[in-house]
Design a protein around this motif. Structure first.
Motif, PDB file in Angstrom:
ATOM      1  N   ALA A  90      96.907  52.394  36.831  1.00 36.15           N
ATOM      2  CA  ALA A  90      96.157  52.811  35.634  1.00 36.15           C
ATOM      3  C   ALA A  90      96.981  53.781  34.781  1.00 36.15           C
ATOM      4  CB  ALA A  90      94.834  53.449  36.048  1.00 36.15           C
ATOM      5  N   VAL A  91      97.702  54.655  35.435  1.00 36.02           N
ATOM      6  CA  VAL A  91      98.512  55.654  34.711  1.00 36.02           C
ATOM      7  C   VAL A  91      99.679  54.964  33.993  1.00 36.02           C
ATOM      8  CG1 VAL A  91     100.115  57.592  35.054  1.00 36.02           C
ATOM      9  CG2 VAL A  91      97.851  57.632  36.144  1.00 36.02           C
ATOM     10  N   LEU A  92     100.408  54.132  34.710  1.00 33.76           N
ATOM     11  CA  LEU A  92     101.613  53.539  34.103  1.00 33.76           C
ATOM     12  C   LEU A  92     101.265  52.570  32.974  1.00 33.76           C
ATOM     13  CD1 LEU A  92     104.022  53.186  37.146  1.00 33.76           C
ATOM     14  CD2 LEU A  92     103.768  55.076  35.512  1.00 33.76           C
ATOM     15  N   ALA A  93     100.128  51.889  33.069  1.00 26.23           N
ATOM     16  CA  ALA A  93      99.688  51.016  31.965  1.00 26.23           C
ATOM     17  C   ALA A  93      99.477  51.836  30.698  1.00 26.23           C
ATOM     18  CB  ALA A  93      98.406  50.282  32.347  1.00 26.23           C
ATOM     19  N   ARG A  94      98.933  53.033  30.856  1.00 21.68           N
ATOM     20  CA  ARG A  94      98.706  53.911  29.696  1.00 21.68           C
ATOM     21  C   ARG A  94      99.998  54.547  29.193  1.00 21.68           C
ATOM     22  NH1 ARG A  94      94.217  53.317  32.487  1.00 21.68           N
ATOM     23  NH2 ARG A  94      92.172  53.542  31.482  1.00 21.68           N
ATOM     24  N   VAL A  95     100.907  54.858  30.108  1.00 21.49           N
ATOM     25  CA  VAL A  95     102.179  55.463  29.689  1.00 21.49           C
ATOM     26  C   VAL A  95     103.011  54.457  28.870  1.00 21.49           C
ATOM     27  CG1 VAL A  95     104.342  56.529  30.506  1.00 21.49           C
ATOM     28  CG2 VAL A  95     102.171  57.136  31.576  1.00 21.49           C
ATOM     29  N   ASP A  96     102.821  53.180  29.128  1.00 22.44           N
ATOM     30  CA  ASP A  96     103.441  52.130  28.295  1.00 22.44           C
ATOM     31  C   ASP A  96     103.133  52.329  26.814  1.00 22.44           C
ATOM     32  OD1 ASP A  96     104.874  50.488  29.900  1.00 22.44           O
ATOM     33  OD2 ASP A  96     103.335  48.926  30.080  1.00 22.44           O
ATOM     34  N   ARG A  97     101.873  52.677  26.531  1.00 24.96           N
ATOM     35  CA  ARG A  97     101.414  52.834  25.138  1.00 24.96           C
ATOM     36  C   ARG A  97     101.598  54.254  24.632  1.00 24.96           C
ATOM     37  NH1 ARG A  97      95.888  52.570  24.846  1.00 24.96           N
ATOM     38  NH2 ARG A  97      95.484  52.380  27.081  1.00 24.96           N
ATOM     39  N   SER A  98     101.752  55.181  25.551  1.00 25.22           N
ATOM     40  CA  SER A  98     101.802  56.601  25.209  1.00 25.22           C
ATOM     41  C   SER A  98     102.961  57.213  25.989  1.00 25.22           C
ATOM     42  CB  SER A  98     100.462  57.232  25.599  1.00 25.22           C
ATOM     43  OG  SER A  98     100.312  58.499  25.033  1.00 25.22           O
ATOM     44  N   PRO A  99     104.183  56.963  25.528  1.00 27.57           N
ATOM     45  CA  PRO A  99     105.369  57.242  26.342  1.00 27.57           C
ATOM     46  C   PRO A  99     105.570  58.730  26.629  1.00 27.57           C
ATOM     47  CG  PRO A  99     105.989  56.654  24.099  1.00 27.57           C
ATOM     48  CD  PRO A  99     104.516  56.388  24.219  1.00 27.57           C
ATOM     49  N   LEU A 100     106.303  58.981  27.708  1.00 24.82           N
ATOM     50  CA  LEU A 100     106.676  60.352  28.034  1.00 24.82           C
ATOM     51  C   LEU A 100     107.478  60.942  26.886  1.00 24.82           C
ATOM     52  CD1 LEU A 100     107.829  59.795  31.724  1.00 24.82           C
ATOM     53  CD2 LEU A 100     105.674  60.821  30.965  1.00 24.82           C
ATOM     54  N   LYS A 122     114.665  72.631  25.989  1.00 24.29           N
ATOM     55  CA  LYS A 122     113.917  71.489  26.524  1.00 24.29           C
ATOM     56  C   LYS A 122     113.499  71.721  27.961  1.00 24.29           C
ATOM     57  CE  LYS A 122     115.829  68.035  23.442  1.00 24.29           C
ATOM     58  NZ  LYS A 122     116.879  67.025  23.210  1.00 24.29           N
ATOM     59  N   MET A 123     112.291  71.326  28.256  1.00 23.11           N
ATOM     60  CA  MET A 123     111.816  71.384  29.634  1.00 23.11           C
ATOM     61  C   MET A 123     112.374  70.184  30.398  1.00 23.11           C
ATOM     62  SD  MET A 123     107.894  72.571  28.786  1.00 23.11           S
ATOM     63  CE  MET A 123     107.365  72.552  30.502  1.00 23.11           C
ATOM     64  N   SER A 124     112.523  70.345  31.724  1.00 26.93           N
ATOM     65  CA  SER A 124     113.054  69.236  32.525  1.00 26.93           C
ATOM     66  C   SER A 124     111.955  68.252  32.902  1.00 26.93           C
ATOM     67  CB  SER A 124     113.767  69.764  33.770  1.00 26.93           C
ATOM     68  OG  SER A 124     112.913  70.602  34.526  1.00 26.93           O
ATOM     69  N   VAL A 125     110.707  68.716  32.881  1.00 26.84           N
ATOM     70  CA  VAL A 125     109.574  67.829  33.150  1.00 26.84           C
ATOM     71  C   VAL A 125     109.285  67.034  31.880  1.00 26.84           C
ATOM     72  CG1 VAL A 125     107.124  67.780  33.765  1.00 26.84           C
ATOM     73  CG2 VAL A 125     108.620  69.493  34.778  1.00 26.84           C
ATOM     74  N   ARG A 126     108.970  65.752  32.025  1.00 25.07           N
ATOM     75  CA  ARG A 126     108.558  64.961  30.859  1.00 25.07           C
ATOM     76  C   ARG A 126     107.057  64.721  30.932  1.00 25.07           C
ATOM     77  NH1 ARG A 126     111.865  60.037  30.493  1.00 25.07           N
ATOM     78  NH2 ARG A 126     111.396  60.082  28.274  1.00 25.07           N
ATOM     79  N   MET A 127     106.433  64.568  29.764  1.00 28.01           N
ATOM     80  CA  MET A 127     104.973  64.616  29.701  1.00 28.01           C
ATOM     81  C   MET A 127     104.363  63.561  28.798  1.00 28.01           C
ATOM     82  SD  MET A 127     104.411  68.705  29.247  1.00 28.01           S
ATOM     83  CE  MET A 127     104.896  69.795  30.579  1.00 28.01           C
ATOM     84  N   THR A 128     103.104  63.246  29.086  1.00 24.01           N
ATOM     85  CA  THR A 128     102.229  62.598  28.112  1.00 24.01           C
ATOM     86  C   THR A 128     100.808  63.023  28.473  1.00 24.01           C
ATOM     87  OG1 THR A 128     101.675  60.546  26.961  1.00 24.01           O
ATOM     88  CG2 THR A 128     101.997  60.387  29.337  1.00 24.01           C
ATOM     89  N   ASN A 129      99.814  62.487  27.797  1.00 19.09           N
ATOM     90  CA  ASN A 129      98.428  62.890  28.047  1.00 19.09           C
ATOM     91  C   ASN A 129      97.497  61.700  27.903  1.00 19.09           C
ATOM     92  OD1 ASN A 129      98.234  66.175  27.849  1.00 19.09           O
ATOM     93  ND2 ASN A 129      99.819  65.438  26.460  1.00 19.09           N
ATOM     94  N   PHE A 130      96.335  61.829  28.536  1.00 16.87           N
ATOM     95  CA  PHE A 130      95.220  60.897  28.332  1.00 16.87           C
ATOM     96  C   PHE A 130      93.994  61.729  27.955  1.00 16.87           C
ATOM     97  CE2 PHE A 130      97.181  58.745  32.292  1.00 16.87           C
ATOM     98  CZ  PHE A 130      98.185  58.176  31.538  1.00 16.87           C
ATOM     99  N   GLY A 131      93.082  61.077  27.241  1.00 16.84           N
ATOM    100  CA  GLY A 131      91.845  61.766  26.882  1.00 16.84           C
ATOM    101  C   GLY A 131      91.861  62.158  25.415  1.00 16.84           C
ATOM    102  N   PRO A 132      90.747  62.716  24.933  1.00 18.70           N
ATOM    103  CA  PRO A 132      90.649  63.055  23.505  1.00 18.70           C
ATOM    104  C   PRO A 132      91.650  64.125  23.054  1.00 18.70           C
ATOM    105  CG  PRO A 132      88.588  63.608  24.694  1.00 18.70           C
ATOM    106  CD  PRO A 132      89.460  62.869  25.656  1.00 18.70           C
ATOM    107  N   LEU A 133      92.078  64.997  23.970  1.00 27.12           N
ATOM    108  CA  LEU A 133      93.045  66.039  23.613  1.00 27.12           C
ATOM    109  C   LEU A 133      94.204  66.028  24.594  1.00 27.12           C
ATOM    110  CD1 LEU A 133      90.556  68.924  22.769  1.00 27.12           C
ATOM    111  CD2 LEU A 133      92.071  67.728  21.154  1.00 27.12           C
ATOM    112  N   GLY A 134      95.366  66.428  24.102  1.00 27.70           N
ATOM    113  CA  GLY A 134      96.539  66.501  24.982  1.00 27.70           C
ATOM    114  C   GLY A 134      97.331  67.762  24.707  1.00 27.70           C
ATOM    115  N   TRP A 135      97.974  68.261  25.778  1.00 23.14           N
ATOM    116  CA  TRP A 135      98.786  69.484  25.650  1.00 23.14           C
ATOM    117  C   TRP A 135     100.191  69.093  25.205  1.00 23.14           C
ATOM    118  CZ3 TRP A 135     103.178  71.782  27.811  1.00 23.14           C
ATOM    119  CH2 TRP A 135     103.300  73.169  27.621  1.00 23.14           C
ATOM    120  N   VAL A 136     100.681  69.775  24.190  1.00 20.13           N
ATOM    121  CA  VAL A 136     102.044  69.531  23.696  1.00 20.13           C
ATOM    122  C   VAL A 136     102.709  70.878  23.404  1.00 20.13           C
ATOM    123  CG1 VAL A 136     101.378  67.307  22.669  1.00 20.13           C
ATOM    124  CG2 VAL A 136     101.398  69.356  21.249  1.00 20.13           C
TER     125      VAL A 136
END
Ligand code: MD5
Ligand code: FE
Length: 208
Positions: free
Chosen positions: A26-36, A47-61
Protein backbone atom coordinates in the motif's frame (compact mmCIF):
# COMPACT_ATOMS: atom_id res chain seq x y z
CA UNK A 1 8.70 1.27 34.03
CA UNK A 2 9.63 3.85 31.39
CA UNK A 3 6.62 2.98 29.29
CA UNK A 4 3.53 3.78 31.34
CA UNK A 5 4.71 6.86 33.25
CA UNK A 6 5.98 8.77 30.25
CA UNK A 7 3.40 7.77 27.66
CA UNK A 8 6.02 5.96 25.58
CA UNK A 9 4.86 2.50 24.48
CA UNK A 10 6.85 0.12 22.29
CA UNK A 11 4.60 -2.59 20.85
CA UNK A 12 7.21 -5.13 19.82
CA UNK A 13 6.18 -7.11 16.72
CA UNK A 14 2.70 -5.57 16.68
CA UNK A 15 2.37 -6.22 12.92
CA UNK A 16 2.95 -9.77 11.72
CA UNK A 17 4.83 -10.46 8.49
CA UNK A 18 1.67 -10.60 6.36
CA UNK A 19 0.41 -7.29 7.74
CA UNK A 20 3.83 -5.72 7.14
CA UNK A 21 3.91 -6.98 3.54
CA UNK A 22 0.40 -5.68 2.83
CA UNK A 23 1.32 -2.31 4.31
CA UNK A 24 4.51 -2.10 2.23
CA UNK A 25 2.46 -2.77 -0.91
CA UNK A 26 0.00 0.00 0.00
CA UNK A 27 2.85 2.39 0.83
CA UNK A 28 4.92 1.77 -2.30
CA UNK A 29 1.88 2.11 -4.60
CA UNK A 30 1.35 5.59 -3.14
CA UNK A 31 5.04 6.52 -3.28
CA UNK A 32 4.86 5.85 -7.04
CA UNK A 33 2.49 8.83 -7.33
CA UNK A 34 4.03 10.87 -4.53
CA UNK A 35 7.78 10.35 -4.82
CA UNK A 36 10.33 10.69 -2.06
CA UNK A 37 11.81 14.18 -1.83
CA UNK A 38 15.03 15.27 -0.14
CA UNK A 39 14.23 17.60 2.76
CA UNK A 40 16.54 20.54 3.52
CA UNK A 41 17.17 22.26 6.83
CA UNK A 42 15.79 25.75 7.40
CA UNK A 43 18.28 28.61 6.69
CA UNK A 44 21.34 26.43 5.98
CA UNK A 45 19.67 24.41 3.26
CA UNK A 46 21.67 21.42 4.42
CA UNK A 47 20.12 18.26 3.00
CA UNK A 48 18.85 15.58 5.30
CA UNK A 49 19.98 12.01 4.64
CA UNK A 50 16.47 10.65 5.20
CA UNK A 51 14.13 10.94 2.21
CA UNK A 52 10.45 11.65 2.73
CA UNK A 53 6.93 11.80 1.41
CA UNK A 54 3.50 11.95 3.06
CA UNK A 55 -0.02 10.55 2.89
CA UNK A 56 -3.20 12.18 4.11
CA UNK A 57 -4.67 15.68 3.85
CA UNK A 58 -1.51 17.29 5.29
CA UNK A 59 2.17 16.47 5.01
CA UNK A 60 5.32 17.61 6.79
CA UNK A 61 7.91 19.32 4.59
CA UNK A 62 10.99 21.46 5.06
CA UNK A 63 13.21 23.57 2.84
CA UNK A 64 15.82 26.29 3.12
CA UNK A 65 13.54 29.28 2.65
CA UNK A 66 10.30 28.29 4.37
CA UNK A 67 11.49 25.82 7.01
CA UNK A 68 9.41 23.20 8.80
CA UNK A 69 5.69 23.17 8.07
CA UNK A 70 2.66 21.12 7.13
CA UNK A 71 1.09 21.63 3.73
CA UNK A 72 -1.51 19.98 1.50
CA UNK A 73 0.68 19.63 -1.62
CA UNK A 74 3.81 17.67 -2.48
CA UNK A 75 6.72 20.16 -2.65
CA UNK A 76 8.01 18.82 -5.99
CA UNK A 77 4.95 17.63 -7.92
CA UNK A 78 2.50 20.17 -6.46
CA UNK A 79 -0.09 17.38 -6.25
CA UNK A 80 -2.22 16.55 -3.23
CA UNK A 81 -0.74 13.79 -1.04
CA UNK A 82 -2.23 10.31 -1.57
CA UNK A 83 -4.83 9.12 0.93
CA UNK A 84 -3.94 7.12 4.00
CA UNK A 85 -4.08 3.34 3.61
CA UNK A 86 -7.08 1.96 5.54
CA UNK A 87 -4.73 -0.24 7.58
CA UNK A 88 -3.20 2.92 9.10
CA UNK A 89 -6.58 4.31 10.16
CA UNK A 90 -7.27 0.92 11.74
CA UNK A 91 -3.91 0.87 13.50
CA UNK A 92 -4.43 4.40 14.87
CA UNK A 93 -7.85 3.45 16.17
CA UNK A 94 -6.45 0.30 17.79
CA UNK A 95 -3.48 1.87 19.59
CA UNK A 96 -3.68 5.67 19.84
CA UNK A 97 -6.58 6.15 22.25
CA UNK A 98 -7.35 9.38 20.39
CA UNK A 99 -10.89 10.08 19.15
CA UNK A 100 -10.04 11.88 15.90
CA UNK A 101 -8.37 10.20 12.91
CA UNK A 102 -4.77 10.97 11.85
CA UNK A 103 -4.33 13.81 9.33
CA UNK A 104 -0.76 13.14 8.26
CA UNK A 105 1.43 10.13 7.68
CA UNK A 106 5.06 11.12 7.28
CA UNK A 107 6.96 8.46 5.34
CA UNK A 108 10.69 8.37 6.07
CA UNK A 109 13.02 6.19 3.98
CA UNK A 110 16.47 5.47 5.40
CA UNK A 111 19.07 4.06 3.04
CA UNK A 112 22.31 2.64 4.40
CA UNK A 113 24.11 5.51 6.13
CA UNK A 114 21.00 7.65 6.64
CA UNK A 115 20.27 9.02 10.09
CA UNK A 116 17.95 11.46 11.78
CA UNK A 117 19.46 13.85 14.32
CA UNK A 118 18.00 14.35 17.77
CA UNK A 119 14.93 16.59 17.67
CA UNK A 120 11.52 17.24 19.21
CA UNK A 121 8.41 17.08 17.04
CA UNK A 122 6.62 20.37 17.69
CA UNK A 123 5.22 21.57 14.36
CA UNK A 124 1.71 20.27 15.04
CA UNK A 125 -1.02 22.53 16.43
CA UNK A 126 -2.59 19.42 17.98
CA UNK A 127 0.11 19.30 20.61
CA UNK A 128 -1.63 16.83 22.92
CA UNK A 129 -2.50 14.20 20.32
CA UNK A 130 -0.29 11.11 20.25
CA UNK A 131 2.05 10.08 17.45
CA UNK A 132 2.05 6.46 16.24
CA UNK A 133 5.16 5.11 14.51
CA UNK A 134 5.53 1.95 12.39
CA UNK A 135 8.89 0.45 11.42
CA UNK A 136 9.25 -1.56 8.19
CA UNK A 137 12.39 -3.18 6.76
CA UNK A 138 15.85 -3.01 8.26
CA UNK A 139 16.24 -2.50 12.00
CA UNK A 140 17.27 0.86 13.41
CA UNK A 141 19.02 2.24 16.46
CA UNK A 142 16.53 4.69 17.97
CA UNK A 143 17.64 7.01 20.77
CA UNK A 144 15.14 8.59 23.15
CA UNK A 145 15.91 11.43 25.55
CA UNK A 146 13.69 13.55 27.74
CA UNK A 147 11.87 16.85 27.35
CA UNK A 148 15.02 19.04 27.48
CA UNK A 149 17.87 19.58 24.97
CA UNK A 150 20.35 17.87 27.31
CA UNK A 151 20.13 14.95 29.69
CA UNK A 152 20.46 11.20 29.36
CA UNK A 153 19.22 9.15 26.43
CA UNK A 154 18.20 5.51 26.07
CA UNK A 155 18.95 3.47 22.95
CA UNK A 156 16.40 1.01 21.61
CA UNK A 157 16.38 -1.21 18.55
CA UNK A 158 13.31 -0.80 16.36
CA UNK A 159 12.64 -3.83 14.19
CA UNK A 160 10.26 -4.36 11.30
CA UNK A 161 6.69 -4.65 12.55
CA UNK A 162 7.32 -2.68 15.74
CA UNK A 163 4.83 0.06 16.58
CA UNK A 164 5.64 2.93 18.93
CA UNK A 165 2.95 5.07 20.55
CA UNK A 166 4.03 8.46 21.89
CA UNK A 167 1.39 9.99 24.10
CA UNK A 168 1.45 12.35 27.05
CA UNK A 169 4.88 13.70 28.05
CA UNK A 170 6.76 11.34 25.68
CA UNK A 171 5.15 13.15 22.76
CA UNK A 172 7.56 16.00 23.53
CA UNK A 173 10.68 13.91 24.16
CA UNK A 174 13.83 14.40 22.16
CA UNK A 175 14.61 11.48 19.87
CA UNK A 176 16.44 10.47 16.72
CA UNK A 177 17.70 7.57 14.66
CA UNK A 178 21.46 7.01 14.97
CA UNK A 179 21.72 4.40 12.22
CA UNK A 180 20.03 1.55 10.49
CA UNK A 181 21.39 -1.99 10.33
CA UNK A 182 21.49 -2.77 6.58
CA UNK A 183 20.53 -6.28 5.57
CA UNK A 184 18.61 -7.19 8.75
CA UNK A 185 15.26 -7.57 6.92
CA UNK A 186 14.08 -8.94 3.59
CA UNK A 187 10.67 -7.26 3.80
CA UNK A 188 11.23 -4.40 1.36
CA UNK A 189 11.52 -5.18 -2.35
CA UNK A 190 14.70 -4.67 -4.42
CA UNK A 191 15.39 -0.98 -4.89
CA UNK A 192 14.18 -0.27 -1.34
CA UNK A 193 16.64 -2.44 0.50
CA UNK A 194 18.94 -2.31 2.20
CA UNK A 195 16.75 0.29 3.81
CA UNK A 196 14.11 1.15 6.35
CA UNK A 197 10.72 2.83 6.08
CA UNK A 198 9.24 4.57 9.10
CA UNK A 199 5.67 5.80 9.08
CA UNK A 200 4.51 8.35 11.66
CA UNK A 201 0.81 9.01 12.01
CA UNK A 202 -0.05 12.43 13.37
CA UNK A 203 -2.85 14.82 14.17
CA UNK A 204 -1.90 18.27 12.89
CA UNK A 205 -4.83 20.64 13.47
CA UNK A 206 -6.50 21.24 16.79
CA UNK A 207 -9.94 20.87 15.25
CA UNK A 208 -12.97 22.45 16.89
C1 MD5 B 1 11.94 7.34 12.68
N1 MD5 B 1 10.98 9.47 13.08
O1 MD5 B 1 12.16 6.22 13.08
C2 MD5 B 1 11.78 8.45 13.68
C3 MD5 B 1 11.28 7.98 14.97
C4 MD5 B 1 10.10 11.70 12.87
C5 MD5 B 1 10.88 10.68 13.61
O2 MD5 B 1 11.39 10.98 14.67
O3 MD5 B 1 9.89 12.78 13.43
O4 MD5 B 1 9.69 11.40 11.75
S1 MD5 B 1 9.54 7.60 14.99
C6 MD5 B 1 9.20 7.74 16.71
C7 MD5 B 1 8.83 9.09 17.25
C8 MD5 B 1 8.08 10.01 16.57
C9 MD5 B 1 7.69 11.20 17.18
C10 MD5 B 1 8.03 11.46 18.49
C11 MD5 B 1 8.81 10.52 19.14
C12 MD5 B 1 9.22 9.36 18.52
N2 MD5 B 1 9.19 10.75 20.47
O5 MD5 B 1 8.79 11.74 21.07
O6 MD5 B 1 9.95 9.90 21.01
O7 MD5 B 1 11.91 7.67 11.48
FE1 FE C 1 10.49 12.82 15.39
Amino acid sequence: MLQSETGFRLLKGHLDRAAQAALVEAVLARVDRSPLFTPAMPRTGRKMSVRMTNFGPLGWVTDKDRGYRYQAAHPVTGEAWPNLPQALFDLWEAVSGWPDPPEACLVNWYGPGARLGQHIDADEDAKFAPVVSVSLGDSAKFRLGGPTPKGPTTSLTLDSGDVVVLAGPARRFRHGVDRIYPGTSTLLPPGWRPGRINLTLRRVTKGQ
